[in-house]
Design a protein around this motif. Sequence first.
Motif, PDB file in Angstrom:
ATOM      1  N   LEU A  99      -7.671  -1.648  -9.014  1.00 11.49           N
ATOM      2  CA  LEU A  99      -7.610  -0.426  -8.213  1.00 11.49           C
ATOM      3  C   LEU A  99      -8.905   0.369  -8.319  1.00 11.49           C
ATOM      4  CD1 LEU A  99      -4.005   0.899  -8.981  1.00 11.49           C
ATOM      5  CD2 LEU A  99      -4.753  -0.524  -7.063  1.00 11.49           C
ATOM      6  N   ASP A 100      -9.292   0.977  -7.232  1.00  7.23           N
ATOM      7  CA  ASP A 100     -10.425   1.886  -7.245  1.00  7.23           C
ATOM      8  C   ASP A 100     -10.026   3.180  -7.951  1.00  7.23           C
ATOM      9  OD1 ASP A 100     -13.133   2.800  -6.245  1.00  7.23           O
ATOM     10  OD2 ASP A 100     -11.867   4.268  -5.253  1.00  7.23           O
ATOM     11  N   SER A 101     -10.862   3.663  -8.840  1.00  4.83           N
ATOM     12  CA  SER A 101     -10.510   4.824  -9.663  1.00  4.83           C
ATOM     13  C   SER A 101     -10.340   6.092  -8.833  1.00  4.83           C
ATOM     14  CB  SER A 101     -11.573   5.046 -10.734  1.00  4.83           C
ATOM     15  OG  SER A 101     -12.846   5.259 -10.134  1.00  4.83           O
ATOM     16  N   LYS A 102     -10.997   6.188  -7.686  1.00  2.00           N
ATOM     17  CA  LYS A 102     -10.935   7.398  -6.878  1.00  2.00           C
ATOM     18  C   LYS A 102      -9.752   7.394  -5.910  1.00  2.00           C
ATOM     19  CE  LYS A 102     -15.921   8.275  -7.026  1.00  2.00           C
ATOM     20  NZ  LYS A 102     -17.172   8.425  -6.234  1.00  2.00           N
ATOM     21  N   THR A 103      -9.513   6.262  -5.268  1.00  4.64           N
ATOM     22  CA  THR A 103      -8.477   6.230  -4.218  1.00  4.64           C
ATOM     23  C   THR A 103      -7.165   5.649  -4.694  1.00  4.64           C
ATOM     24  OG1 THR A 103      -9.190   4.039  -3.430  1.00  4.64           O
ATOM     25  CG2 THR A 103     -10.286   5.978  -2.479  1.00  4.64           C
ATOM     26  N   GLY A 104      -7.182   4.883  -5.775  1.00  4.71           N
ATOM     27  CA  GLY A 104      -5.952   4.232  -6.211  1.00  4.71           C
ATOM     28  C   GLY A 104      -5.584   3.065  -5.320  1.00  4.71           C
ATOM     29  N   LEU A 105      -6.526   2.571  -4.506  1.00 10.38           N
ATOM     30  CA  LEU A 105      -6.300   1.444  -3.605  1.00 10.38           C
ATOM     31  C   LEU A 105      -7.250   0.303  -3.945  1.00 10.38           C
ATOM     32  CD1 LEU A 105      -6.018   3.356  -0.193  1.00 10.38           C
ATOM     33  CD2 LEU A 105      -4.134   2.484  -1.579  1.00 10.38           C
ATOM     34  N   PHE A 106      -6.931  -0.887  -3.397  1.00  9.74           N
ATOM     35  CA  PHE A 106      -7.876  -1.993  -3.534  1.00  9.74           C
ATOM     36  C   PHE A 106      -9.146  -1.630  -2.763  1.00  9.74           C
ATOM     37  CE2 PHE A 106      -5.427  -6.102  -4.705  1.00  9.74           C
ATOM     38  CZ  PHE A 106      -4.845  -5.438  -5.774  1.00  9.74           C
ATOM     39  N   TYR A 107     -10.283  -2.008  -3.355  1.00 11.35           N
ATOM     40  CA  TYR A 107     -11.578  -1.698  -2.720  1.00 11.35           C
ATOM     41  C   TYR A 107     -12.500  -2.895  -2.929  1.00 11.35           C
ATOM     42  CZ  TYR A 107     -15.905   0.907  -1.686  1.00 11.35           C
ATOM     43  OH  TYR A 107     -17.098   1.327  -1.143  1.00 11.35           O
ATOM     44  N   GLU A 164      -3.648   4.257   6.552  1.00 10.58           N
ATOM     45  CA  GLU A 164      -4.203   4.132   5.201  1.00 10.58           C
ATOM     46  C   GLU A 164      -3.681   5.238   4.301  1.00 10.58           C
ATOM     47  OE1 GLU A 164      -8.535   3.764   2.914  1.00 10.58           O
ATOM     48  OE2 GLU A 164      -8.440   4.360   5.017  1.00 10.58           O
ATOM     49  N   GLN A 165      -3.619   6.478   4.807  1.00  9.73           N
ATOM     50  CA  GLN A 165      -3.131   7.596   4.011  1.00  9.73           C
ATOM     51  C   GLN A 165      -1.655   7.430   3.680  1.00  9.73           C
ATOM     52  OE1 GLN A 165      -5.162  10.160   2.890  1.00  9.73           O
ATOM     53  NE2 GLN A 165      -3.398  10.684   1.625  1.00  9.73           N
ATOM     54  N   GLN A 166      -0.876   6.957   4.653  1.00 13.68           N
ATOM     55  CA  GLN A 166       0.563   6.749   4.424  1.00 13.68           C
ATOM     56  C   GLN A 166       0.804   5.725   3.316  1.00 13.68           C
ATOM     57  OE1 GLN A 166       2.602   5.717   8.022  1.00 13.68           O
ATOM     58  NE2 GLN A 166       2.308   7.714   8.983  1.00 13.68           N
ATOM     59  N   ILE A 167       0.072   4.604   3.413  1.00  7.13           N
ATOM     60  CA  ILE A 167       0.268   3.555   2.405  1.00  7.13           C
ATOM     61  C   ILE A 167      -0.201   4.035   1.033  1.00  7.13           C
ATOM     62  CG2 ILE A 167      -0.482   1.245   1.716  1.00  7.13           C
ATOM     63  CD1 ILE A 167      -0.557   0.492   4.675  1.00  7.13           C
ATOM     64  N   GLN A 168      -1.300   4.768   1.006  1.00  8.19           N
ATOM     65  CA  GLN A 168      -1.796   5.295  -0.273  1.00  8.19           C
ATOM     66  C   GLN A 168      -0.764   6.200  -0.934  1.00  8.19           C
ATOM     67  OE1 GLN A 168      -5.138   7.964   0.013  1.00  8.19           O
ATOM     68  NE2 GLN A 168      -5.866   7.493  -2.042  1.00  8.19           N
ATOM     69  N   ASN A 169      -0.205   7.136  -0.174  1.00  9.37           N
ATOM     70  CA  ASN A 169       0.805   8.046  -0.729  1.00  9.37           C
ATOM     71  C   ASN A 169       2.044   7.281  -1.169  1.00  9.37           C
ATOM     72  OD1 ASN A 169      -0.800  10.276  -0.280  1.00  9.37           O
ATOM     73  ND2 ASN A 169       0.064  10.706   1.736  1.00  9.37           N
ATOM     74  N   TYR A 170       2.474   6.310  -0.354  1.00 12.87           N
ATOM     75  CA  TYR A 170       3.680   5.542  -0.670  1.00 12.87           C
ATOM     76  C   TYR A 170       3.505   4.766  -1.979  1.00 12.87           C
ATOM     77  CZ  TYR A 170       7.213   1.901  -0.441  1.00 12.87           C
ATOM     78  OH  TYR A 170       8.238   1.048  -0.752  1.00 12.87           O
ATOM     79  N   VAL A 171       2.374   4.065  -2.104  1.00 10.90           N
ATOM     80  CA  VAL A 171       2.140   3.235  -3.284  1.00 10.90           C
ATOM     81  C   VAL A 171       2.070   4.102  -4.541  1.00 10.90           C
ATOM     82  CG1 VAL A 171       0.446   1.754  -4.432  1.00 10.90           C
ATOM     83  CG2 VAL A 171       1.046   1.350  -2.047  1.00 10.90           C
ATOM     84  N   GLU A 187       2.948  -3.819   9.850  1.00 10.09           N
ATOM     85  CA  GLU A 187       2.214  -2.852  10.672  1.00 10.09           C
ATOM     86  C   GLU A 187       0.721  -3.145  10.690  1.00 10.09           C
ATOM     87  OE1 GLU A 187       2.720   1.341  10.191  1.00 10.09           O
ATOM     88  OE2 GLU A 187       4.856   1.149   9.739  1.00 10.09           O
ATOM     89  N   LEU A 188       0.231  -3.660   9.568  1.00 10.85           N
ATOM     90  CA  LEU A 188      -1.206  -3.924   9.464  1.00 10.85           C
ATOM     91  C   LEU A 188      -1.645  -5.118  10.304  1.00 10.85           C
ATOM     92  CD1 LEU A 188      -1.695  -3.352   5.607  1.00 10.85           C
ATOM     93  CD2 LEU A 188      -2.480  -1.876   7.469  1.00 10.85           C
ATOM     94  N   GLU A 189      -0.707  -5.902  10.796  1.00  9.07           N
ATOM     95  CA  GLU A 189      -1.070  -7.009  11.676  1.00  9.07           C
ATOM     96  C   GLU A 189      -1.533  -6.478  13.029  1.00  9.07           C
ATOM     97  OE1 GLU A 189      -1.320 -10.015  10.822  1.00  9.07           O
ATOM     98  OE2 GLU A 189      -0.310 -10.025   8.878  1.00  9.07           O
ATOM     99  N   ALA A 190      -1.077  -5.270  13.361  1.00  8.42           N
ATOM    100  CA  ALA A 190      -1.499  -4.655  14.626  1.00  8.42           C
ATOM    101  C   ALA A 190      -2.745  -3.810  14.404  1.00  8.42           C
ATOM    102  CB  ALA A 190      -0.353  -3.798  15.174  1.00  8.42           C
ATOM    103  N   GLU A 191      -3.155  -3.038  15.420  1.00  7.15           N
ATOM    104  CA  GLU A 191      -4.334  -2.179  15.321  1.00  7.15           C
ATOM    105  C   GLU A 191      -4.103  -1.095  14.264  1.00  7.15           C
ATOM    106  OE1 GLU A 191      -8.195  -1.753  16.445  1.00  7.15           O
ATOM    107  OE2 GLU A 191      -6.777  -3.168  17.347  1.00  7.15           O
ATOM    108  N   LEU A 192      -5.130  -0.820  13.476  1.00  7.49           N
ATOM    109  CA  LEU A 192      -5.007   0.174  12.415  1.00  7.49           C
ATOM    110  C   LEU A 192      -4.939   1.569  13.013  1.00  7.49           C
ATOM    111  CD1 LEU A 192      -5.043   0.516   9.273  1.00  7.49           C
ATOM    112  CD2 LEU A 192      -7.501   0.966   9.489  1.00  7.49           C
ATOM    113  N   LYS A 193      -3.890   2.305  12.674  1.00  5.89           N
ATOM    114  CA  LYS A 193      -3.750   3.683  13.158  1.00  5.89           C
ATOM    115  C   LYS A 193      -4.517   4.641  12.236  1.00  5.89           C
ATOM    116  CE  LYS A 193       0.833   2.780  15.102  1.00  5.89           C
ATOM    117  NZ  LYS A 193       2.282   3.130  15.043  1.00  5.89           N
ATOM    118  N   ALA A 194      -4.747   5.835  12.740  1.00  2.63           N
ATOM    119  CA  ALA A 194      -5.577   6.800  12.012  1.00  2.63           C
ATOM    120  C   ALA A 194      -4.992   7.172  10.662  1.00  2.63           C
ATOM    121  CB  ALA A 194      -5.797   8.046  12.861  1.00  2.63           C
ATOM    122  N   ASP A 195      -3.653   7.257  10.571  1.00  2.00           N
ATOM    123  CA  ASP A 195      -3.048   7.743   9.327  1.00  2.00           C
ATOM    124  C   ASP A 195      -2.388   6.648   8.500  1.00  2.00           C
ATOM    125  OD1 ASP A 195      -1.032   7.188  11.093  1.00  2.00           O
ATOM    126  OD2 ASP A 195       0.204   8.924  10.549  1.00  2.00           O
TER     127      ASP A 195
END
Length: 788
Positions: free
Chosen positions: A556-564, A521-528, A511-519
Amino acid sequence: MTNTSIFKESPFKTQISFHKLIESLEEIALSDIDYRSQYAKSLLNEIEAFPEFKTGIDDLRVIEKNKTLIKYLLADLFPTALTKNEIKAVTIPFQNFTFNFSDRFTRILDEAGIDFDMTIRDFDEDQMYILSCILILNTYYKKNFEISKPLFYDIPTNKGIIKHYRILYNADFIEITPTPTAPNLTAADIDLLMDNYDNIELWKEKFPVESWSLKGFGILSLFDATTESAISNLKSNLLKADNETNNSDSFETIFRSIFKIPDLKVGLIMYNEEENKFTKPPFNNNQISSYILHDQEETVNCQQAFFGCSLTNLLEQQKPFTISDVAKFSNQPENEALGTHLIKQNIKSCIFAPVLKNNKLLGILELVSEQTGQLNSINANNLDLLLPYVIDTLERYNIDLKNQIEAVIQREYTAIHASVYWKFKNEAQKYFHTSSPTNQYIFKEIVFKEVYPLYGQIDIKGSSQHRNDTVKEDLKNQLQSVLTIFEHLKSSSPLSLLEQRKFEMQSYYNELEAELKADTEQQIQNYVQKEIHPILKNTRVDHDGQNLIDQYFTELDSKTGLFYHARKKFDDAMSIINKKMAYVIDKEQIEAQKIFPHYFERFKTDGVEHNLYIGATITPTQTFEMMYLNNLRLWQLQTLCKMELEHHRLKSILPYELDVTSLILVFSSPLSIRFRMDEKRFDVDGTYNARYEVVKKRIDKANIKGTQERITQKEKITIVYSHQYEEAEYLKYIKFLQFKKILEPTIEKFDIEELQGVSGLKALRIKVINTDSNNDKYTYHELLTELN
């Protein structure tokens, strides 16, 4: 006898004489009281060989040679029974000349040492001369000029403590008469002197040097006013402004004088009620510090401040906490931490006193000594004399700090610029003058009419796309890292769930190969966080697999839990550009305000925007002319050129390459701005003026008419305008800056596509020369000179 610093100039020609005392003895010699008469006759017989005792002593060596006889002569004034208690000597008032000291006076001077110079505190030669003149006015001219300012000697003890002695003079045995050279003062002369205390030349004119005769002697009496004087000095020190406040040595000297402890040291900690913390004093280095906090952080939680020690008296009963023997104190288990902390600082006795105002804790005063028993519960009572002044000072500091914080908030977080502050101030003053419990004041709106706007921006080109790209890059790298871990787990774990999760993560990756949708990042964050991290934390793996997992979690970033990583480089680059651009325009604004005071505000978004408003209503105390607007427009164009150059210099050091575009909106019609009370900021006022705001919001995304090309381009400045005369004006500025080798020769002209509700806009576009050769600023007058 001391004669080290007799003042060089005096209105008196002085003769030491005991004539009044001798006349008194002669009367006693004729009295009927036998023992008194015999004593007086015997003494008169002794001094008969020294007629100068009565006529006047010019050679001071006579006093030194006959000091024993003089002591007998002065016996009635210096009783033997009181000599060990009274601090007395013979002197000439307002001159540093004394002899015939009482025993106590002698001991005090011996302790002070041979290098001690006994001079009066804060009195120079001019003041002494004037005081001698006032003595003449009071004695000879029968005036009654009182100077209540106390005179002090500051005399050290052999232990290094400074003691303060109040000076009293007895002039009963002095005779003052004019010499032939003394001017005869009129009432007008005396009135003139009365109104010119500090005019030393006038006093010397009316009382020339040695124009008066002073015959006789005075008696100097001291009394120990150390405590009162020290408290007065403390009060003076504490009332000084912060930049005048003396360092801790001054405070310690005062406290040492009162407690009579030579090695006494003073510390202080402030209490922050909102955060329930103690903080170090807000003074500069080498000034009052803290022995409780010592080398700890600037703030410390109250629960930890005393190292677990129970200081019930201090914090709960609000009484001083004294430790007369720190070593003994630290032997008790509950006191070990605090005791050890104090012993490390070589503190052997101490007092910690709460500073309270209306039962509210302001701070803690710390007194410490390196001697056991020096500080104790008995001399802790001396704090009753000092704490009221410390309390007032800390309360004043808190009020001043609150006012300064309010000032910073107003300056940094609201739109009340210095140029318009006067109008807000006037309205506030009206509130204080007219409001009352029965008359509620209604604040008037702050409006400035007939002002000319200037708007400009330097924008980071494609910031939204760059932001999305870096977010996608971080998400893809994170998913790829987890997929790599799962590949390793598959060989060591039979969980069929791993294949399902790998499939889901690969789907997100695609999905990330296409245009980034508004939600997305949030979906992947919750899933991971909900599906992947529990597996990584709970699955048993071999050593290599655990290393991969550990490495993954460290990234991982301490606030978001994602790569930063990529996004951080973008954010850092954005921050560097914004800070630099804001710094440049803020610095240039200092000079711009000198053109003509005007309203200025700037905003940091994906770049830096600025609004300026100039007109007579903003600065009514000065005459406004259109030349000031023209000058400010030239300043704005030059400043954007400088910001473009600064960005060009920054590009090579940015962690993420970002380009900028610059834009100026020209609007020649005056408008009104109104302070929006709900938003706490200025905005344009009126329906017609709203067109200006519409253009500001939409213009930077507009295209050249008939094309898909944006009107803004990197390293170029776009000037948007509506009228032909505006174009002509800016072409003058451009040609001038081209002549100065700031702008390139090519000038682009084009129409702008119609915006919603706005049409007929045109633009000029020019490129800034990317060299560091010329950063000077030029005035509107220089431009006119060049063009003419």
